[in-house]
Design an enzyme around this catalytic site. Structure first.
Site, PDB file in Angstrom:
ATOM      1  CG  ASP A 105       0.451  -4.691   5.689  1.00  0.00           C
ATOM      2  OD1 ASP A 105       0.134  -5.868   5.406  1.00  0.00           O
ATOM      3  OD2 ASP A 105       0.346  -3.745   4.876  1.00  0.00           O
ATOM      4  N   GLY A 106       0.036  -1.547   6.388  1.00  0.00           N
ATOM      5  CA  GLY A 106      -0.966  -0.500   6.540  1.00  0.00           C
ATOM      6  C   GLY A 106      -2.314  -1.089   6.906  1.00  0.00           C
ATOM      7  CE  LYS A 165      -3.097  -5.585   6.343  1.00  0.00           C
ATOM      8  NZ  LYS A 165      -2.763  -4.409   5.513  1.00  0.00           N
ATOM      9  N   GLY A 166      -7.025  -5.023   3.081  1.00  0.00           N
ATOM     10  CA  GLY A 166      -7.390  -5.635   1.813  1.00  0.00           C
ATOM     11  C   GLY A 166      -7.811  -4.648   0.745  1.00  0.00           C
ATOM     12  N   GLY A 167      -7.736  -3.359   1.079  1.00  0.00           N
ATOM     13  CA  GLY A 167      -8.088  -2.344   0.072  1.00  0.00           C
ATOM     14  C   GLY A 167      -7.262  -2.516  -1.206  1.00  0.00           C
ATOM     15  N   GLY A 211       0.808  -1.226   0.000  1.00  0.00           N
ATOM     16  CA  GLY A 211       0.000   0.000   0.000  1.00  0.00           C
ATOM     17  C   GLY A 211       0.835   1.266   0.000  1.00  0.00           C
ATOM     18  CG  ASP A 232      -8.036  -0.683   3.590  1.00  0.00           C
ATOM     19  OD1 ASP A 232      -7.569   0.175   2.811  1.00  0.00           O
ATOM     20  OD2 ASP A 232      -7.817  -1.899   3.485  1.00  0.00           O
ATOM     21  CD  GLU A 273      -1.908  -6.595   3.015  1.00  0.00           C
ATOM     22  OE1 GLU A 273      -3.127  -6.727   3.240  1.00  0.00           O
ATOM     23  OE2 GLU A 273      -1.389  -5.517   2.690  1.00  0.00           O
TER      24      GLU A 273
END
Ligand code: DER
Length: 220
Positions: free
Chosen positions: A80-81, A93-95, A26, A83, A102
Site C-alpha cells: 500500500d501507499g 494514510k487515507g488521502g 492510490g 501520504d 486498508e
C-alpha cells in the site's frame, strides 16, 4: 521513470506464487497492480483482496483474481501507499479515503510493504491532514471532540461540495494537526471518541518500506 512507478514496480518483486495479496489504493500502488497484471498473464498465480472499490475495479480490468475474507484464512502480504511516513515508519494514510479497509487488510496481513516516493518522508507526521472516518450520525459533535485534541477538523467534500462518502457509507474528517508528536497515543485517543470508526494513523504496522533517495530505490 517517475519515483512512484519505480517503487510500485519494485514492490511486485515481493509477490510470490500462491500468495494472497492485500491490494492497496492510490496512484503509487497503481504501478504495482499494473506489474502484477503483467506477471499474471505470464503465469503468476495469486489471489488479491482489494482495499477499495477503486482498486477492485482496476484489479478486474487487469484480470487479477480477487477473493473476499470469506474465502481466505490469512493474507500473506499487503502492499500500500502512504501520504506521510515518519522516521519511525508511522504512517498517515487515507488521502484516497480508503483508510478503514486498508487498515483492516494491513492488520490481517503477515507483512505490510509501504511504497512511497521521497516527498512522503517526513521527520514528524501532521503536515498532511489526518483523515478520520466517522459515522454520519452526529458527525458535527464527533468533529468537536476531534477538535478538542488540538486540530482544525474539516468535513471532506467532493467537487460538487457535497460530503465525500467512503466505500463503507461514512464521512471523512480531515484533521489539521500540523505536528503529531506521539502518533500511537493520538491513534488510541481518536478511536475512543464515539462516532469515530477509524483513523489514518498506521503505527507499528510497516514491515518493509520501498522508497527512492537521490534517484535510487531503497528497501528499508
Ligand atoms: O488513501 C491512501 O491511504 C493511499 O494509499 C494514499 O495514502 C497514497 O496515495 P498515493 O500513492 O496516490 O499518493
Amino acid at each position: 521513470m517517475i519515483e512512484k512507478q519505480l517503487v510500485g514496480e519494485k514492490a511486485a518483486d515481493y509477490v510470490k506464487d500462491g500468495m494472497v495479496v492485500g491490494l492497496g489504493t492510490g496512484s503509487t500502488v497503481y504501478y504495482t497492480l499494473q506489474a502484477l497484471g503483467k506477471r499474471i498473464q505470464e503465469g503468476l498465480a495469486i489471489k488479491g483482496i482489494p482495499t477499495s472499490r477503486q482498486t477492485e475495479e482496476l484489479a478486474r480490468q487487469l484480470r487479477i483474481p480477487l477473493v473476499s475474507f470469506a474465502d481466505i484464512s490469512h493474507i500473506d502480504l499487503a502492499i500500500d501507499g502512504a501520504d506521510e511516513i515518519d522516521r519511525n515508519r508511522a504512517l498517515i494514510k487515507g488521502g484516497g479515503g480508503a483508510l478503514l479497509r486498508e487498515k483492516i487488510i494491513a492488520n490481517a496481513s503477515n507483512e505490510l510493504i509501504v511504497i512511497a516516493d521521497s516527498k512522503k518522508m517526513v521527520h514528524t507526521l501532521g503536515v498532511f491532514p489526518l483523515p478520520i472516518e466517522v459515522v454520519r450520525f452526529g458527525w458535527e459533535m464527533t468533529a468537536k471532540h476531534i477538535r478538542d485534541l488540538g486540530c482544525v477538523p474539516r468535513l471532506r467534500l467532493k467537487e460538487d461540495h457535497t460530503p465525500f462518502i467512503t466505500d463503507n457509507s461514512n464521512y471523512i474528517i480531515d484533521a489539521h494537526f500540523h505536528a503529531i508528536e506521539d502518533p500511537h497515543i493520538l491513534e488510541q485517543m481518536l478511536n475512543s471518541i464515539p462516532g469515530v470508526v477509524e483513523n489514518g494513523l498506521f503505527v507499528g504496522m510497516t514491515d518493509k518500506m520501498i522508497t527512492v533517495k537521490r534517484g535510487k530505490i531503497q528497501v528499508l
